[in-house]
Motif scaffolding. Structure first.
Motif, PDB file in Angstrom:
ATOM      1  N   ARG A  58       1.002   8.201  -8.302  1.00  0.00           N
ATOM      2  CA  ARG A  58       1.969   8.197  -7.205  1.00  0.00           C
ATOM      3  C   ARG A  58       2.007   6.816  -6.544  1.00  0.00           C
ATOM      4  N   TYR A  59       0.834   6.236  -6.345  1.00  0.00           N
ATOM      5  CA  TYR A  59       0.748   4.900  -5.748  1.00  0.00           C
ATOM      6  C   TYR A  59       1.560   3.896  -6.561  1.00  0.00           C
ATOM      7  N   GLU A  60       1.437   3.922  -7.880  1.00  0.00           N
ATOM      8  CA  GLU A  60       2.191   3.001  -8.731  1.00  0.00           C
ATOM      9  C   GLU A  60       3.694   3.272  -8.627  1.00  0.00           C
ATOM     10  N   ARG A  61       4.073   4.536  -8.504  1.00  0.00           N
ATOM     11  CA  ARG A  61       5.499   4.857  -8.327  1.00  0.00           C
ATOM     12  C   ARG A  61       6.015   4.279  -7.020  1.00  0.00           C
ATOM     13  N   TYR A  62       5.212   4.333  -5.977  1.00  0.00           N
ATOM     14  CA  TYR A  62       5.634   3.782  -4.692  1.00  0.00           C
ATOM     15  C   TYR A  62       5.840   2.277  -4.782  1.00  0.00           C
ATOM     16  N   LEU A  63       4.958   1.591  -5.487  1.00  0.00           N
ATOM     17  CA  LEU A  63       5.133   0.148  -5.663  1.00  0.00           C
ATOM     18  C   LEU A  63       6.438  -0.146  -6.407  1.00  0.00           C
ATOM     19  N   ALA A  64       6.702   0.624  -7.458  1.00  0.00           N
ATOM     20  CA  ALA A  64       7.915   0.413  -8.247  1.00  0.00           C
ATOM     21  C   ALA A  64       9.169   0.721  -7.429  1.00  0.00           C
ATOM     22  N   LEU A  65       9.136   1.815  -6.667  1.00  0.00           N
ATOM     23  CA  LEU A  65      10.296   2.175  -5.859  1.00  0.00           C
ATOM     24  C   LEU A  65      10.509   1.159  -4.744  1.00  0.00           C
ATOM     25  N   GLY A  66       9.436   0.678  -4.158  1.00  0.00           N
ATOM     26  CA  GLY A  66       9.564  -0.363  -3.155  1.00  0.00           C
ATOM     27  C   GLY A  66      10.218  -1.604  -3.716  1.00  0.00           C
ATOM     28  N   ASN A  67       9.877  -1.959  -4.947  1.00  0.00           N
ATOM     29  CA  ASN A  67      10.492  -3.113  -5.600  1.00  0.00           C
ATOM     30  C   ASN A  67      11.982  -2.892  -5.810  1.00  0.00           C
ATOM     31  N   GLU A  68      12.349  -1.668  -6.207  1.00  0.00           N
ATOM     32  CA  GLU A  68      13.773  -1.356  -6.379  1.00  0.00           C
ATOM     33  C   GLU A  68      14.536  -1.464  -5.059  1.00  0.00           C
ATOM     34  N   LEU A  69      13.868  -1.134  -3.961  1.00  0.00           N
ATOM     35  CA  LEU A  69      14.499  -1.195  -2.644  1.00  0.00           C
ATOM     36  C   LEU A  69      14.515  -2.617  -2.076  1.00  0.00           C
ATOM     37  N   GLY A  70      13.907  -3.550  -2.797  1.00  0.00           N
ATOM     38  CA  GLY A  70      13.891  -4.928  -2.330  1.00  0.00           C
ATOM     39  C   GLY A  70      12.814  -5.208  -1.295  1.00  0.00           C
ATOM     40  N   LEU A  71      11.781  -4.372  -1.293  1.00  0.00           N
ATOM     41  CA  LEU A  71      10.686  -4.541  -0.347  1.00  0.00           C
ATOM     42  C   LEU A  71       9.560  -5.326  -1.000  1.00  0.00           C
ATOM     43  N   GLY A  72       8.905  -6.176  -0.241  1.00  0.00           N
ATOM     44  CA  GLY A  72       7.741  -6.869  -0.750  1.00  0.00           C
ATOM     45  C   GLY A  72       6.597  -5.899  -0.955  1.00  0.00           C
ATOM     46  N   GLU A  73       5.685  -6.220  -1.872  1.00  0.00           N
ATOM     47  CA  GLU A  73       4.546  -5.345  -2.140  1.00  0.00           C
ATOM     48  C   GLU A  73       3.706  -5.122  -0.887  1.00  0.00           C
ATOM     49  N   ALA A  89      22.607  -9.425  12.770  1.00  0.00           N
ATOM     50  CA  ALA A  89      21.861 -10.638  12.493  1.00  0.00           C
ATOM     51  C   ALA A  89      21.249 -10.603  11.095  1.00  0.00           C
ATOM     52  N   GLN A  90      20.887 -11.789  10.595  1.00  0.00           N
ATOM     53  CA  GLN A  90      20.244 -11.906   9.299  1.00  0.00           C
ATOM     54  C   GLN A  90      18.913 -11.168   9.287  1.00  0.00           C
ATOM     55  N   LEU A  91      18.716 -10.313   8.280  1.00  0.00           N
ATOM     56  CA  LEU A  91      17.470  -9.569   8.185  1.00  0.00           C
ATOM     57  C   LEU A  91      16.402 -10.417   7.496  1.00  0.00           C
ATOM     58  N   HIS A  92      15.161 -10.097   7.799  1.00  0.00           N
ATOM     59  CA  HIS A  92      14.026 -10.806   7.214  1.00  0.00           C
ATOM     60  C   HIS A  92      13.093  -9.744   6.630  1.00  0.00           C
ATOM     61  N   ARG A  93      13.156  -9.557   5.308  1.00  0.00           N
ATOM     62  CA  ARG A  93      12.464  -8.436   4.679  1.00  0.00           C
ATOM     63  C   ARG A  93      11.210  -8.853   3.918  1.00  0.00           C
ATOM     64  N   HIS A  94      10.941 -10.140   3.826  1.00  0.00           N
ATOM     65  CA  HIS A  94       9.773 -10.605   3.079  1.00  0.00           C
ATOM     66  C   HIS A  94       8.926 -11.485   3.982  1.00  0.00           C
ATOM     67  N   LEU A  95       8.196 -10.816   4.863  1.00  0.00           N
ATOM     68  CA  LEU A  95       7.353 -11.515   5.836  1.00  0.00           C
ATOM     69  C   LEU A  95       5.868 -11.390   5.495  1.00  0.00           C
ATOM     70  N   GLY A  96       5.556 -10.699   4.396  1.00  0.00           N
ATOM     71  CA  GLY A  96       4.164 -10.504   4.024  1.00  0.00           C
ATOM     72  C   GLY A  96       3.479  -9.378   4.769  1.00  0.00           C
ATOM     73  N   VAL A  97       4.259  -8.593   5.521  1.00  0.00           N
ATOM     74  CA  VAL A  97       3.731  -7.470   6.295  1.00  0.00           C
ATOM     75  C   VAL A  97       4.771  -6.359   6.274  1.00  0.00           C
ATOM     76  N   ASP A  98       4.380  -5.168   6.743  1.00  0.00           N
ATOM     77  CA  ASP A  98       5.358  -4.104   6.923  1.00  0.00           C
ATOM     78  C   ASP A  98       6.391  -4.568   7.934  1.00  0.00           C
ATOM     79  N   ILE A  99       7.620  -4.092   7.774  1.00  0.00           N
ATOM     80  CA  ILE A  99       8.742  -4.633   8.544  1.00  0.00           C
ATOM     81  C   ILE A  99       9.385  -3.550   9.412  1.00  0.00           C
TER      82      ILE A  99
END
Length: 219
Positions: free
Chosen positions: A188-203, A2-12
């Motif tokens: 480290r926190y800033e690296r996690y935000l950047a890596l999350g962005n690379e993975l296509g995850l919302g902040e 099924a179609q995934l929903h990765r930008h719901l404004g919460v952890d997924i």
């Protein structure tokens, strides 16, 4: 799948379920399954798609039941304790997947769940693996030597999960760090935000206000 929903404004997905099953603390299997059903129904059932996908990816992998249990226990700080309840890790994921599949069928009666092997980007796999290795000693200290909720094998299980799906492994890493309130630096926190962005995850997936960030901590 099924179609995934990765930008719901919460952890997924599975990491989101691990977060929400802790508040309030759930102490029985039936109550846990009620939480799963509630979470799967969120956002008009959109949450069920990613949660089902995460479960099927792990079920289709070579991770053992114990490794799956460890990843779950780390994120929940053993507050929904599969081990204490006598619930096998793989069996728990099968039950979660079944609830999610039923919810998706509520919108699409023809839906048939099927595991889809994730497309693994080697660069992202290496990046997530490096973050696990970098924070590994602190995470191992916090989990294996915790005074009240000790847990062995978290870092090795995360390393195994990276080979299965870096995206899911990254989200489970964050949940383990948050579950055991491991101190991290702002760098480290800033690296996690950047890596999350690379993975296509919302902040909001990366930073849900559960981190233990110490401004003066140096990696």
């Amino acid at each position: 799948m099924a179609q995934l929903h990765r930008h719901l404004g919460v952890d997924i997905g599975l990491s989101g379920l691990i977060k929400w099953i802790r508040y309030p603390v759930v102490t029985s299997e039936s109550a846990g399954l009620d939480v799963v059903a509630s979470v799967a129904d969120r956002f008009d059932g959109a949450f069920a798609h990613q949660l089902l996908r995460d479960c099927l990816v792990l079920l289709d992998s070579s991770l053992s039941s114990r490794e799956i249990e460890v990843l779950w226990l780390a994120g929940t700080f053993r507050e929904f304790d599969l081990e204490r309840l006598g619930i096998d890790g793989r069996e728990w994921l099968r039950r979660v997947a079944g609830i999610c599949a039923d919810r998706v069928r509520g919108d699409d009666a023809s839906f048939v769940p099927a595991a889809a092997a994730p497309v693994v980007d080697e660069g992202l796999k290496e990046a997530v693996g490096a973050e696990i290795g970098s924070v590994g000693p602190a995470l191992e200290q916090a989990t294996a030597h915790h005074a009240y909720s000790p847990l062995d094998g978290v870092v090795p299980a995360l390393r195994r999960a990276v080979d299965v799906d870096p995206d899911l492994a990254f989200r489970l890493l964050l949940r383990a760090l948050k579950g055991y309130f491991v101190p991290i630096s702002e760098v480290r926190y800033e690296r996690y935000l950047a890596l999350g962005n690379e993975l296509g995850l919302g902040e909001d997936v990366v930073d849900d206000r559960d981190f233990n960030v110490w401004p003066d901590l140096v990696d």
